[in-house]
Design a protein around this motif. Structure first.
Motif, PDB file in Angstrom:
ATOM      1  N   SER A  72       1.186  -1.362  -0.149  1.00 36.77           N
ATOM      2  CA  SER A  72       0.196   0.660   0.043  1.00 36.77           C
ATOM      3  C   SER A  72       0.533   1.257  -0.510  1.00 36.77           C
ATOM      4  O   SER A  72       0.345   2.115  -0.337  1.00 36.77           O
ATOM      5  CB  SER A  72      -0.910  -0.211   1.212  1.00 36.77           C
ATOM      6  OG  SER A  72       0.092  -0.014   2.141  1.00 36.77           O
ATOM      7  N   GLY A  73       2.380   1.380   0.047  1.00 33.44           N
ATOM      8  CA  GLY A  73       3.042   2.298   0.354  1.00 33.44           C
ATOM      9  C   GLY A  73       3.440   2.454   1.580  1.00 33.44           C
ATOM     10  O   GLY A  73       3.033   2.431   2.850  1.00 33.44           O
ATOM     11  N   GLY A  74       4.585   2.551   1.556  1.00 33.53           N
ATOM     12  CA  GLY A  74       5.631   3.687   2.746  1.00 33.53           C
ATOM     13  C   GLY A  74       6.628   2.308   3.516  1.00 33.53           C
ATOM     14  O   GLY A  74       6.780   2.395   4.747  1.00 33.53           O
ATOM     15  N   GLY A  75       6.150   1.371   3.108  1.00 27.08           N
ATOM     16  CA  GLY A  75       7.037   0.017   3.415  1.00 27.08           C
ATOM     17  C   GLY A  75       8.272  -0.535   2.612  1.00 27.08           C
ATOM     18  O   GLY A  75       8.680  -0.116   1.600  1.00 27.08           O
ATOM     19  N   ARG A  76       8.569  -1.395   3.954  1.00 29.96           N
ATOM     20  CA  ARG A  76      10.048  -2.026   3.047  1.00 29.96           C
ATOM     21  C   ARG A  76       9.211  -3.356   1.941  1.00 29.96           C
ATOM     22  O   ARG A  76       8.243  -4.008   2.576  1.00 29.96           O
ATOM     23  CB  ARG A  76      10.713  -2.204   4.142  1.00 29.96           C
ATOM     24  CG  ARG A  76      11.300  -1.093   4.857  1.00 29.96           C
ATOM     25  CD  ARG A  76      12.660  -1.754   5.966  1.00 29.96           C
ATOM     26  NE  ARG A  76      11.685  -2.355   7.140  1.00 29.96           N
ATOM     27  CZ  ARG A  76      11.986  -2.770   8.470  1.00 29.96           C
ATOM     28  NH1 ARG A  76      12.952  -1.986   8.661  1.00 29.96           N
ATOM     29  NH2 ARG A  76      11.517  -3.579   9.853  1.00 29.96           N
ATOM     30  N   SER A  77      10.059  -3.445   1.702  1.00 31.02           N
ATOM     31  CA  SER A  77       9.711  -4.927   0.124  1.00 31.02           C
ATOM     32  C   SER A  77      10.931  -5.726   0.762  1.00 31.02           C
ATOM     33  O   SER A  77      11.472  -5.635   1.477  1.00 31.02           O
ATOM     34  CB  SER A  77      10.316  -4.081  -0.990  1.00 31.02           C
ATOM     35  OG  SER A  77      11.462  -4.019  -1.612  1.00 31.02           O
ATOM     36  N   VAL A  78      10.117  -6.935  -0.108  1.00 34.17           N
ATOM     37  CA  VAL A  78      10.646  -8.294   0.737  1.00 34.17           C
ATOM     38  C   VAL A  78      11.169  -9.518  -0.667  1.00 34.17           C
ATOM     39  O   VAL A  78       9.802  -9.173  -1.029  1.00 34.17           O
ATOM     40  CB  VAL A  78      10.005  -9.091   1.877  1.00 34.17           C
ATOM     41  CG1 VAL A  78       9.277  -9.491   1.799  1.00 34.17           C
ATOM     42  CG2 VAL A  78      11.598  -9.506   2.166  1.00 34.17           C
TER      43      VAL A  78
END
Length: 435
Positions: A93-99
């Motif tokens: 949704s935006g604003g977080g870290r990807s993995v």
């Protein structure tokens, strides 16, 4: 952890528990589908990811065409056929870290005369263990990442960062994850999902992988000048490669001793008292096995482990120098060295945010702080770190009797597999952030 995140974690735990039986059914599906080949397994994984709302694509590639950093494999050691990787992205949704979560769908080549007590393609459950060809290497990893994302979404949680699931061929240097990394796939972190062979399951995290150089030395002999079928009476006129091989082994042992005294890594030293080892794993005469004949050559198969921080090219140069010294000291010694494969080690520091998030997820899911096993030489956790500079850890459920180790009735512990789904779901929420 603050109140809202505690609530998110509890909801994810509940969803993982509620979906436990379905997660086991999905893993059994993957085991059964192997009878239709790797493509059938990959198609099922792709379909499951699409059902979760992921953007799914398949990428075909040639292993030999993937250009690597700090890694190589000879043509004889590498898978030659074109392969297919499944890449599924759930947009955050935006604003977080990807993995990136990755695992491999390919196992050891199926042997019809397998000697198993359980049907290898049925996914039978017996005394709390699910048995199946490749279940521990690595169908359980593939199933875990899909079911963990399913649990997160079932809890009504939307990750803030992108969650990428990659089912990537790996056996015989198939280089599936390499192809994706060099094909533009990137993230803030990566997690390699593979059952734990060391006996402690989800309580173990792979955060360090030593590198490994695999090579073969052909020690050549010289037959005696005779047409007689027996060589015993003429042995003094021959060069016996068995005797010469002993000198090469002595040179390798001396190299191992020098390296053992010089090369140190605190985690490896603490675990086994050494940070590098050179193993002569096999000695084979290339003759016909008759006692009264000089063999034309002897083949030594060797492997050398080395810690993160050492360069693969430097280690290879040390081996070449040691063999060259042995040849210089013995004019009758003739050798050919073939380097079959090499990979570079890598590690995640214990103060890195990925380790801290993984530690928290494992502690929550198992009730025990995880242990780091630094002895998984050439583990695939190295790939994102060495190839793309992406920090990576590895984890997975309890398993045993792996086919690749000569075992029968390969298995994964059902309760620990379900626990693993919950741990990975918690890691998604904790690392990516959640709404």
């Amino acid at each position: 952890m603050d109140g809202p995140m505690t609530s998110v974690a509890a909801r994810v735990d509940e969803a993982a528990e509620a979906g436990g039986e379905a997660a086991v059914s999905f893993l059994r599906d993957l085991i059964r589908l192997q009878s239709g080949g790797e493509a059938a397994v990959q198609a099922r994984i792709a379909a499951a990811c699409e059902q979760l709302g992921c953007i799914v694509e398949t990428r075909r590639y040639s292993p030999a065409g993937v250009v690597l950093r700090e890694e190589f494999a000879s043509e004889s050691a590498m898978a030659a056929e074109e392969r297919e990787a499944v890449l599924a992205r759930f947009p955050g949704s935006g604003g977080g870290r990807s993995v990136i979560f990755f695992a491999h769908p390919d196992g050891e080549a199926f042997q019809p005369q397998h000697g198993w007590l359980h049907d290898p393609m049925a996914g039978e459950i017996d005394q709390g263990r699910i048995h199946g060809w490749g279940v521990a290497d690595d169908l359980a990893g593939c199933a875990t990442m899909v079911e963990a994302l399913r649990a997160v979404l079932a809890a009504g949680v939307v990750p803030k960062g992108d969650v990428i699931l990659a089912s990537t061929p790996s056996k015989r240097h198939a280089r599936g994850v390499h192809a994706l990394l060099h094909g533009g796939v990137t993230a803030d972190a990566a997690v390699y999902l593979h059952p734990a062979e060391s006996g402690i399951g989800m309580r173990e995290v792979k955060a360090l992988a030593p590198g490994q150089l695999v090579f073969r030395i052909l020690v050549k002999g010289r037959l005696p000048p005779t047409q007689e079928p027996g060589h015993t009476a003429f042995a003094h006129l021959a060069v016996n490669p068995i005797e010469k091989a002993m000198g090469v082994i002595a040179a390798l042992r001396a190299l191992d001793a020098r390296r053992g005294a010089r090369v140190h890594h605190p985690a490896l030293d603490a675990a086994v008292g050494r940070s590098t080892n050179l193993l002569v794993g096999d000695l084979k005469t290339l003759g016909d096995g008759r006692a009264a004949r000089i063999a034309p050559a002897v083949q030594l198969s060797c492997a050398l482990s080395f810690p993160p921080g050492e360069k693969l090219a430097d280690v290879q140069a040390e081996v070449e120098a040691a063999i060259a010294e042995a040849v210089a000291a013995d004019p009758a010694l003739e050798v050919e060295t073939i380097f079959l494969s090499g990979v570079t080690g890598a590690e995640v520091p214990l103060d890195h945010p990925l380790w801290l998030a993984t530690h928290e997820a494992v502690l929550r899911g198992t009730g025990t702080a995880p242990e780091i096993n630094p002895l998984h030489t050439s583990s695939d956790i190295r790939n994102p770190m060495v190839q793309s500079g992406i920090p990576c850890v590895g984890l997975g459920p309890l398993c045993g009797d792996l086919t690749q180790n000569g075992g029968r009735d390969e298995w994964v512990d059902v309760a620990d597999y379900r626990r693993g789904v919950a741990v990975v779901a918690a890691l998604i929420a904790g690392w990516c952030g959640a709404e």
